[in-house]
Design an enzyme around this catalytic site. Sequence first.
Site, PDB file in Angstrom:
ATOM      1  N   HIS A 130      42.686 -32.724  -5.543  1.00 22.08           N
ATOM      2  CA  HIS A 130      42.724 -33.739  -6.588  1.00 22.08           C
ATOM      3  C   HIS A 130      41.303 -34.139  -6.942  1.00 22.08           C
ATOM      4  O   HIS A 130      40.328 -33.709  -6.299  1.00 22.08           O
ATOM      5  CB  HIS A 130      43.549 -34.950  -6.156  1.00 22.08           C
ATOM      6  CG  HIS A 130      45.028 -34.781  -6.366  1.00 22.08           C
ATOM      7  ND1 HIS A 130      45.570 -34.544  -7.613  1.00 22.08           N
ATOM      8  CD2 HIS A 130      46.063 -34.795  -5.488  1.00 22.08           C
ATOM      9  CE1 HIS A 130      46.890 -34.443  -7.493  1.00 22.08           C
ATOM     10  NE2 HIS A 130      47.214 -34.579  -6.222  1.00 22.08           N
ATOM     11  N   ASP A 160      38.670 -35.445 -13.244  1.00 17.38           N
ATOM     12  CA  ASP A 160      39.787 -35.000 -14.075  1.00 17.38           C
ATOM     13  C   ASP A 160      39.538 -35.181 -15.570  1.00 17.38           C
ATOM     14  O   ASP A 160      39.766 -34.262 -16.358  1.00 17.38           O
ATOM     15  CB  ASP A 160      41.062 -35.752 -13.695  1.00 17.38           C
ATOM     16  CG  ASP A 160      41.739 -35.166 -12.471  1.00 17.38           C
ATOM     17  OD1 ASP A 160      41.245 -34.160 -11.937  1.00 17.38           O
ATOM     18  OD2 ASP A 160      42.758 -35.724 -12.035  1.00 17.38           O
TER      19      ASP A 160
END
Length: 381
Positions: A130, A160
Amino acid sequence: MGPLAGVKVVEFAGIGPGPMAAMQLADMGATVLRIERREPADLGVPRPLKYNLLLRNREAIALDLKDAQSIELVLELISGADALIEGFRPGVMERLGLGPDVCRERNPRLVYGRMTGWGQDGPLAHAAGHDINYIALTGTLNAIGRKGQAPVAPLALVGDFGGGAMFLVMGVLAALLHARSTGQGQVVDAAVVDGASSLATAFYGLSAGGQWSGERGTNILDGGAPHYDCYECLDGRYISIGPIEARFHAELLRRIGIDEAAAGSPGDRSCWERMRGEFQRVFKTRTRAQWCELLEGSDVCFAPVLSFDEAPHHPHLQARASFVEVDGVFQPAPAPRFSATPSKVPTAPRMPSGVAALGSWLSAERVEHWRHFLQDERSAA
């Protein structure tokens, strides 16, 4: 509406950077069709749907991508698309029969956008991860935080969304320009580790030149400098200052009543702790609103630290219409702004709608061809 009006993008549903990139393209006018999984999937989607703002401005259909007819429908959609966005682990699309070679055989000008954390190759390519892991590997996370304390995760903005979504959008747009001039599509390999590293280019240069300490929280732009930091006010709220330039710093001291001799020079690191103490003392003598009244709009490089609830109501952001309300939800307006081709007014996130989503993609005859299949798919779901 928007500079990308007429551009068609097929998006395979995912989390994080993929939906963010698709939202940006849709905000700028592209017609984006999201392909959702038919079966429930843990994609981190909040409920109710109206709050998953990354899904705004586009239609969706739900398909079983292990079903041959579903794959054939996707390939038919891809035949008329300009771009595709997917965020699966490397090899998943190939196993589904939707890899770049298959898709570009159907549509040679297709831009095939691939979004991953680690990239399409390398020792970690197939590992789960992540945002926090990706930026940790790039050196970026190590640089964020207070002196003597653990690194601090900067939301998902550096990885992200900044290093992932925005680089995917940039790559897809560049490849679309190339495809329009040559008729040749290509694969865009957007990896968060690459994008986050690129965002840190200036700091790698400072580090190489001996102008950036490897100890976080000790540099001018990481909270180490007292004149580039946040301070608590009398009411427990915070303000930010950033007068790096000498003239702006002198203006701040003048306005808040600190003698320069008492604070010391911002260029002299030996004075930083004394200066920080002076700022802490002075800024706690007034409320945030009182400091805004005195400093906002001046050249002292000042802004209040606002919450997500407060920001949409600030006069400057209201004047620029930086936020919009859609279906009762305040959200950032599309950005950037275009003078000749304004972006879309956002629409609320939508559930998969079956055959109705195909109207702008296929002929009426082909829509009718798929009607019963999609109704069966929705019933099965």
